[in-house]
Design a protein around this motif. Structure first.
Motif, PDB file in Angstrom:
ATOM      1  N   PHE A   1       1.065   9.906   5.879  1.00  0.00           N
ATOM      2  CA  PHE A   1       1.764  10.131   4.611  1.00  0.00           C
ATOM      3  C   PHE A   1       2.886   9.126   4.407  1.00  0.00           C
ATOM      4  O   PHE A   1       2.977   8.478   3.355  1.00  0.00           O
ATOM      5  N   ILE A   2       3.752   8.999   5.412  1.00  0.00           N
ATOM      6  CA  ILE A   2       4.900   8.114   5.261  1.00  0.00           C
ATOM      7  C   ILE A   2       4.467   6.661   5.117  1.00  0.00           C
ATOM      8  O   ILE A   2       5.019   5.900   4.317  1.00  0.00           O
ATOM      9  N   THR A   3       3.461   6.249   5.879  1.00  0.00           N
ATOM     10  CA  THR A   3       2.981   4.870   5.790  1.00  0.00           C
ATOM     11  C   THR A   3       2.391   4.584   4.410  1.00  0.00           C
ATOM     12  O   THR A   3       2.666   3.526   3.816  1.00  0.00           O
ATOM     13  N   ILE A   4       1.589   5.513   3.891  1.00  0.00           N
ATOM     14  CA  ILE A   4       0.994   5.316   2.564  1.00  0.00           C
ATOM     15  C   ILE A   4       2.086   5.210   1.498  1.00  0.00           C
ATOM     16  O   ILE A   4       2.058   4.303   0.648  1.00  0.00           O
ATOM     17  N   MET A   5       3.054   6.123   1.537  1.00  0.00           N
ATOM     18  CA  MET A   5       4.116   6.104   0.531  1.00  0.00           C
ATOM     19  C   MET A   5       4.997   4.864   0.689  1.00  0.00           C
ATOM     20  O   MET A   5       5.455   4.300  -0.309  1.00  0.00           O
ATOM     21  N   SER A   6       5.218   4.434   1.930  1.00  0.00           N
ATOM     22  CA  SER A   6       6.032   3.237   2.147  1.00  0.00           C
ATOM     23  C   SER A   6       5.331   1.991   1.605  1.00  0.00           C
ATOM     24  O   SER A   6       5.950   1.157   0.938  1.00  0.00           O
ATOM     25  N   MET A   7       4.039   1.867   1.887  1.00  0.00           N
ATOM     26  CA  MET A   7       3.290   0.708   1.406  1.00  0.00           C
ATOM     27  C   MET A   7       3.151   0.744  -0.117  1.00  0.00           C
ATOM     28  O   MET A   7       3.185  -0.296  -0.781  1.00  0.00           O
ATOM     29  N   THR A   8       3.013   1.954  -0.669  1.00  0.00           N
ATOM     30  CA  THR A   8       2.947   2.085  -2.125  1.00  0.00           C
ATOM     31  C   THR A   8       4.253   1.628  -2.755  1.00  0.00           C
ATOM     32  O   THR A   8       4.271   0.877  -3.740  1.00  0.00           O
ATOM     33  N   SER A   9       5.356   2.085  -2.173  1.00  0.00           N
ATOM     34  CA  SER A   9       6.662   1.678  -2.681  1.00  0.00           C
ATOM     35  C   SER A   9       6.847   0.177  -2.564  1.00  0.00           C
ATOM     36  O   SER A   9       7.321  -0.484  -3.494  1.00  0.00           O
ATOM     37  N   LEU A  10       6.457  -0.385  -1.434  1.00  0.00           N
ATOM     38  CA  LEU A  10       6.609  -1.821  -1.223  1.00  0.00           C
ATOM     39  C   LEU A  10       5.770  -2.626  -2.207  1.00  0.00           C
ATOM     40  O   LEU A  10       6.172  -3.714  -2.643  1.00  0.00           O
ATOM     41  N   SER A  11       4.604  -2.076  -2.583  1.00  0.00           N
ATOM     42  CA  SER A  11       3.728  -2.796  -3.512  1.00  0.00           C
ATOM     43  C   SER A  11       4.356  -2.965  -4.882  1.00  0.00           C
ATOM     44  O   SER A  11       3.999  -3.876  -5.635  1.00  0.00           O
ATOM     45  N   PHE A  12       5.321  -2.086  -5.215  1.00  0.00           N
ATOM     46  CA  PHE A  12       5.981  -2.188  -6.516  1.00  0.00           C
ATOM     47  C   PHE A  12       6.931  -3.379  -6.590  1.00  0.00           C
ATOM     48  O   PHE A  12       7.509  -3.639  -7.652  1.00  0.00           O
ATOM     49  N   SER A  13       7.077  -4.089  -5.475  1.00  0.00           N
ATOM     50  CA  SER A  13       7.903  -5.299  -5.493  1.00  0.00           C
ATOM     51  C   SER A  13       7.382  -6.307  -6.509  1.00  0.00           C
ATOM     52  O   SER A  13       8.145  -7.126  -7.028  1.00  0.00           O
TER      53      SER A  13
END
Length: 263
Positions: A14-26
């Protein structure tokens, strides 16, 4: 290296998916820098063809910004009620987020002046972004309860960064607001503070705010969302500098976008 400054991830998927999703918004920061801006503030009328249908899909700036910030503020308050006593680090993160968004709401009500509206879709996107980031930041930290602290403790430097960011951000918002008189809806070149060095010092101090929160929390998700925020604010500040250069012939060419003497 990361393991020395970041808590171990209790729920890796969960945390990895949400972290990568957030990072993709860069990537949104890249679009901002290229002129594909969210339609609010000065950009709401920049290179946009007005039409009756488009005007009907906007709300006034003050109402739009209140909608943006209130859900995130309520999220931080709700988590403070749900998790009342879970340690100093957790208290500091909850308090920082609550203070940050409460300050934003007060500025919307009593400091900022508005010259245009906000597109409804922009309001929805930004509202969801702030609400989701706030909620997951607190939730991700709650999952670390009972885990060993990172070897390098960044929470106290984080508090310092947060406080400097809050004060600097408010001060430069006040300077921006003071540029306009009661009946003046036009734009002027800002003066005072760090405006002599960068176009968007308020964004620079906002970066310090989120860096401070990520230092306090020291979770993978918070660092990822902070990187995304930095990219967005750098792109928006670059677009703002370009806007000033096109609108004001006397705008100083040596003034950078967001980082003094650098960018």
């Amino acid at each position: 290296m990361l393991s020395r400054v970041i808590f171990p991830t209790p729920n890796p998927l969960f945390i990895t998916i949400m972290s990568m999703t957030s990072l993709s918004f860069s990537v949104i920061g890249l679009f901002e820098g290229l002129g594909k801006n969210f339609k609010y503030s000065k950009f709401s009328n920049f290179n946009v063809e007005k039409s009756t249908s488009k005007q009907n899909n906007t709300v006034c700036g003050r109402d739009g910004m209140l909608v943006v910030y209130i859900p995130a503020f309520l999220s931080a308050v709700a988590f403070s009620w749900l998790f009342p006593n879970v340690g100093l680090r957790f208290l500091l993160v909850k308090s920082a987020l609550t203070i940050h968004f409460f300050k934003r709401i007060l500025e919307v009500l009593f400091v900022h002046k508005y010259s245009g509206g906000m597109a409804v879709d922009t309001v929805i996107i930004i509202t969801l972004g702030y609400f989701t980031t706030t909620s997951i930041t607190i939730y991700a930290l709650s999952l670390t309860q009972g885990f060993p602290e990172p070897p390098v403790d960044l929470k106290y430097p984080g508090v310092v960064l947060f406080l400097v960011g809050i004060v600097g951000n408010f001060y430069h918002h006040h300077l921006l607001s003071s540029l306009r008189t009661k009946n003046d809806n036009g734009y002027k070149v800002p003066k005072g503070g760090l405006f002599g060095l960068v176009t968007c010092p308020h964004y620079f101090f906002e970066i310090l705010i989120f860096l401070g929160i990520s230092f306090i929390s020291q979770t993978l998700y918070t660092f990822a969302s902070t990187i995304s925020t930095i990219c967005y604010l750098m792109g928006r500040s670059y677009a703002t500098r370009r806007w000033y250069l096109t609108k004001f012939d006397d705008f100083p060419k040596d003034v950078k976008a967001i980082i003094p003497y650098v960018f």
